[in-house]
Design a protein around this motif. Structure first.
Motif, PDB file in Angstrom:
ATOM      1  N   HIS A  93       2.026 -11.709  -0.780  1.00 53.83           N
ATOM      2  CA  HIS A  93       0.876 -10.725  -0.557  1.00 53.83           C
ATOM      3  C   HIS A  93       1.311  -9.811   0.589  1.00 53.83           C
ATOM      4  CE1 HIS A  93      -1.258 -12.678  -3.713  1.00 53.83           C
ATOM      5  NE2 HIS A  93      -0.803 -13.918  -3.023  1.00 53.83           N
ATOM      6  N   THR A  94       2.021 -10.185   1.597  1.00 49.92           N
ATOM      7  CA  THR A  94       2.392  -9.125   2.826  1.00 49.92           C
ATOM      8  C   THR A  94       3.778  -8.326   2.580  1.00 49.92           C
ATOM      9  OG1 THR A  94       3.261 -11.035   4.183  1.00 49.92           O
ATOM     10  CG2 THR A  94       0.903 -10.473   4.136  1.00 49.92           C
TER      11      THR A  94
ATOM     12  N   HIS B 196      -7.152  -2.845  -3.505  1.00 49.32           N
ATOM     13  CA  HIS B 196      -7.256  -2.794  -2.069  1.00 49.32           C
ATOM     14  C   HIS B 196      -8.349  -1.676  -1.753  1.00 49.32           C
ATOM     15  CE1 HIS B 196      -4.101  -5.366  -0.748  1.00 49.32           C
ATOM     16  NE2 HIS B 196      -3.317  -4.935  -1.553  1.00 49.32           N
TER      17      HIS B 196
ATOM     18  N   GLU C 110     -11.384   3.644   5.981  1.00 50.49           N
ATOM     19  CA  GLU C 110     -10.193   2.956   5.764  1.00 50.49           C
ATOM     20  C   GLU C 110      -9.222   4.132   6.577  1.00 50.49           C
ATOM     21  OE1 GLU C 110      -8.345   0.216   4.834  1.00 50.49           O
ATOM     22  OE2 GLU C 110     -10.399  -0.749   4.207  1.00 50.49           O
TER      23      GLU C 110
ATOM     24  N   ASP D 272       0.503  -0.911   4.299  1.00 50.68           N
ATOM     25  CA  ASP D 272      -0.183  -1.189   5.820  1.00 50.68           C
ATOM     26  C   ASP D 272      -1.328  -2.147   5.513  1.00 50.68           C
ATOM     27  OD1 ASP D 272       1.644   0.100   6.874  1.00 50.68           O
ATOM     28  OD2 ASP D 272       0.416   2.018   7.110  1.00 50.68           O
ATOM     29  N   ARG D 273      -1.980  -2.048   4.240  1.00 50.85           N
ATOM     30  CA  ARG D 273      -3.150  -2.760   3.826  1.00 50.85           C
ATOM     31  C   ARG D 273      -2.551  -4.249   3.873  1.00 50.85           C
ATOM     32  NH1 ARG D 273      -8.367  -3.788   1.682  1.00 50.85           N
ATOM     33  NH2 ARG D 273      -9.188  -2.149   2.958  1.00 50.85           N
ATOM     34  N   ARG D 274      -1.610  -4.253   2.887  1.00 50.46           N
ATOM     35  CA  ARG D 274      -0.986  -5.684   2.696  1.00 50.46           C
ATOM     36  C   ARG D 274      -0.625  -6.339   3.834  1.00 50.46           C
ATOM     37  NH1 ARG D 274       0.993  -6.598  -2.751  1.00 50.46           N
ATOM     38  NH2 ARG D 274       2.564  -7.579  -2.045  1.00 50.46           N
TER      39      ARG D 274
ATOM     40  N   HIS E 262      -1.569  -5.981   6.723  1.00 48.97           N
ATOM     41  CA  HIS E 262      -2.815  -5.937   8.045  1.00 48.97           C
ATOM     42  C   HIS E 262      -2.393  -5.233   9.091  1.00 48.97           C
ATOM     43  CE1 HIS E 262      -4.605  -8.969   5.405  1.00 48.97           C
ATOM     44  NE2 HIS E 262      -3.284  -9.616   5.481  1.00 48.97           N
ATOM     45  N   ARG E 263      -1.730  -3.713   8.869  1.00 45.62           N
ATOM     46  CA  ARG E 263      -1.241  -2.884   9.911  1.00 45.62           C
ATOM     47  C   ARG E 263      -2.276  -1.764   9.971  1.00 45.62           C
ATOM     48  NH1 ARG E 263       4.298  -3.422   7.560  1.00 45.62           N
ATOM     49  NH2 ARG E 263       3.636  -1.721   6.231  1.00 45.62           N
ATOM     50  N   GLN E 264      -2.018  -0.973  10.832  1.00 42.75           N
ATOM     51  CA  GLN E 264      -2.965   0.113  11.010  1.00 42.75           C
ATOM     52  C   GLN E 264      -2.230   1.263  10.382  1.00 42.75           C
ATOM     53  OE1 GLN E 264      -5.935   0.944  12.684  1.00 42.75           O
ATOM     54  NE2 GLN E 264      -5.564   2.768  12.141  1.00 42.75           N
TER      55      GLN E 264
END
Length: 150
Positions: A17-18, A56, A75, A105-107, A109-111
């Motif tokens: 997932h990431t 997402h 977002e 980035d969403r996957r 969890h980054r800006q």
């Protein structure tokens, strides 16, 4: 963990997932025997990316359409008046983001990384070969507003 409806079609595939979305698509393609030169690769890549984006960031086909546009503005750090769909669209036309990076980035969890101009985005996209396929984006208005023709 929840995943996009695209990956749900392949119950034996365990998505990371990431991990970057294109890495996951390539892993899936390998298990399915899809090759880059095949139509199946292209069609499924487009479907995967579109489904992942909608997973997402939502689809405009939701009950409250304005909420989908406002969520996308939030977002992407859009400041200002987002009280109508027209105002959201106007604001989003000024945002320069690589859509593949936006998903990744969403996957992870980054800006999200934004670019100051379409030219800066184009240079990055070309240099890193991070193109979102144009394909069939007819019903994908949230994606379409972010597309830039480079």
């Amino acid at each position: 963990m929840a995943q996009s409806v695209f990956f749900d079609q392949y119950p034996n595939f365990r998505q990371r997932h990431t991990a970057p979305i294109l890495n996951e698509f390539r892993r899936l393609a390998q298990t399915q025997g899809w090759r880059k030169v095949d139509d199946a690769w292209k069609i499924n890549r487009q479907a995967c990316l579109q489904a992942e984006f909608e997973f997402h960031f939502g689809s405009i086909e939701t009950e409250n359409k304005l909420a989908g546009w406002q969520n996308l503005c939030q977002e992407l750090g859009v400041d200002g008046d987002t009280s109508s769909i027209a105002k959201c669209k106007k604001a989003l036309r000024q945002v320069h983001v690589n859509i593949l990076d936006f998903i990744d980035d969403r996957r992870a969890h980054r800006q999200v990384q934004l670019y100051h101009s379409a030219g800066e985005l184009a240079r990055y996209t070309r240099d890193h070969k991070r193109f979102f396929p144009l394909g069939d984006t007819e019903g994908a208005k949230l994606i379409k507003i972010l597309l830039r023709y480079l």
